[in-house]
Design an enzyme around this catalytic site. Structure first.
Site, PDB file in Angstrom:
ATOM      1  N   TYR A 133      -1.732 -42.565  55.611  1.00  0.00           N
ATOM      2  CA  TYR A 133      -1.657 -43.848  56.318  1.00  0.00           C
ATOM      3  C   TYR A 133      -0.260 -44.464  56.239  1.00  0.00           C
ATOM      4  CZ  TYR A 133      -6.717 -44.195  57.044  1.00  0.00           C
ATOM      5  OH  TYR A 133      -8.000 -43.991  57.462  1.00  0.00           O
ATOM      6  N   LYS A 145      -7.749 -32.937  46.676  1.00  0.00           N
ATOM      7  CA  LYS A 145      -7.706 -31.575  47.218  1.00  0.00           C
ATOM      8  C   LYS A 145      -6.472 -30.904  46.613  1.00  0.00           C
ATOM      9  CE  LYS A 145      -9.223 -28.298  49.918  1.00  0.00           C
ATOM     10  NZ  LYS A 145     -10.582 -27.716  49.918  1.00  0.00           N
ATOM     11  N   ASP A 194     -13.901 -31.804  49.959  1.00  0.00           N
ATOM     12  CA  ASP A 194     -14.884 -31.077  50.773  1.00  0.00           C
ATOM     13  C   ASP A 194     -16.193 -30.883  50.004  1.00  0.00           C
ATOM     14  OD1 ASP A 194     -13.469 -29.437  49.041  1.00  0.00           O
ATOM     15  OD2 ASP A 194     -13.538 -27.679  50.350  1.00  0.00           O
TER      16      ASP A 194
END
Ligand code: IPM
Ligand code: MG
Length: 372
Positions: free
Chosen positions: A141, A211, A244
């Site tokens: 962002y 991640k 995920d």
């Protein structure tokens, strides 16, 4: 004399209706506030080329807190096409006002409680009670993006990263680059906020969502900092999960989780997943909290197709107002508001369309106000 000055930012679309409904409830609470309207939303983009005008930024500098409804946003080309003709082609660019607000005022903590109120027919499972801490100003962002990619950027990437080789021969407009920028300070403060909250509220576990196995630099740093911070909270279990896998596990067993903390984009993603488990966007509420200002909002968007129909569920915004009261230190009023909302949900007589009922936005607010 009003004790608090609150910026009142309905925005557009259903933002206007859910805010009007929330006001019914707040007025019933006898809460000593002066509400100051602020212009924000699509109309100001169209007519002024700025959905978040400078006067509203000034207003936000002078208030204790703000309540915000929702704003329509459209992709760049569609947004440009709706500008007044005299504003077109002048290079004004649409950027999400809420994202700008978070960055301008350093509202670094996006706090999202995820609670299944008993009896809500939309609960995925009864008893879910999670809290999401989402970093709110950095990450993907950051807004540092290139399309087309300037020569200076591609040259630097080619010179500094061997992984850039497959892209090095591409023309400037054959690819695009969005930078994921995370700072040590930004990562540290959001993780610490999550652990502090856990400690102060008798929560057992903080799960760090990342991640880092693929996105090594930024998420690797986030995870490393989280492990350091966790050492200062020996009573709280520190847990880690890939974004995920997290989406799968959360659905499979939401009761394995308690407090979740994540960088901005992963936090955005799990927020919607979590909101859906406790009734969907009609129930997701959110605080954008900085050191000096906090802006509270429903997680949902402006839903233009429902605008003006007095139909959508105002509970998300009413719960955002409850968060605002809490943040202002108005704990008894916040508790009363939450109890009244929970009672109306549990009773099940007044339900908006998303809950399978036919009550209007206003009727839902009136039912909650009547319980206060
Ligand atoms: C949210 C929303 C915003 C975001 C949009 C409206 C820019 O999805 O608050 O979660 O991506 O942060
Ligand atoms: Mg979102």
């Amino acid at each position: 004399m009003a004790k608090y000055r609150i910026a009142w930012l309905p925005g557009d679309g259903i933002g206007v209706e859910v805010m009007a409904a929330t006001r019914i409830v707040l007025d019933r609470l006898d809460f000593a506030a002066e509400y100051v309207h602020g212009d924000i939303g699509w109309e100001f983009w169209r007519t002024e080329g700025d959905a978040f005008p400078a006067r509203t930024i000034e207003l936000l500098k002078s208030v204790d807190a703000a309540l915000f409804g929702a704003i329509t946003s459209k992709p760049a080309k569609a947004a440009e096409a709706e500008l007044l003709p005299e504003l077109r082609g002048k290079g004004v660019q649409y950027r999400s006002p809420i994202v700008r607000m978070r960055q301008l005022f350093d509202l670094w903590n996006c706090l999202r409680p995820i609670k299944a109120y008993p009896g809500n027919p939309l609960n995925y499972k009864e008893g879910i009670d999670l809290v999401v801490f989402r970093e709110n100003t950095e990450d993907l962002y950051a807004g540092v993006e290139f399309s087309p990619v300037p020569q200076a950027v591609s040259a630097t990437l080619a010179a500094t990263s061997k992984n850039f080789a497959p892209f090095a021969g591409l023309g400037a407009d054959e690819y695009a680059v969005s930078c994921k920028i995370n700072t040590r300070r930004g990562s540290e403060r959001i993780v610490r906020a999550a652990f502090e909250f856990a400690q102060q509220n008798g929560r057992k576990k903080v799960t760090v969502v990342h991640k880092a196995n693929v996105v090594r630099a930024t998420d690797g740093m986030f995870l490393e900092i989280a492990r350091e911070v966790a050492q200062g909270y020996p009573g709280i279990q520190q847990d880690e999960a890939n974004i995920d896998a997290m989406t799968m596990w959360l659905l499979k067993n939401p009761f394995n989780y308690d407090v979740l903390v994540a960088p901005n984009l992963y936090g955005d993603i799990i927020s919607d997943l979590c909101a859906q488990m406790v009734g969907g966007l009609g129930f997701g509420c959110s605080g954008n909290i900085g050191d000096n200002l906090a802006v509270f909002e429903p997680t949902h968007g402006s839903a233009p197709k429902y605008a003006g129909q007095n139909k959508v569920n105002p509970i998300a915004t009413i719960l955002a107002a409850k968060m605002m009261l809490e943040w202002l230190g108005e704990k008894p009023r916040a508790a009363a508001l939450e109890a009244a909302t929970a009672a109306v949900i549990a009773e099940g007589r007044v339900r908006t369309y998303d809950m399978g009922g036919s009550a209007t936005t206003r009727q839902m607010a009136e039912a909650i106000a009547a319980r206060l």
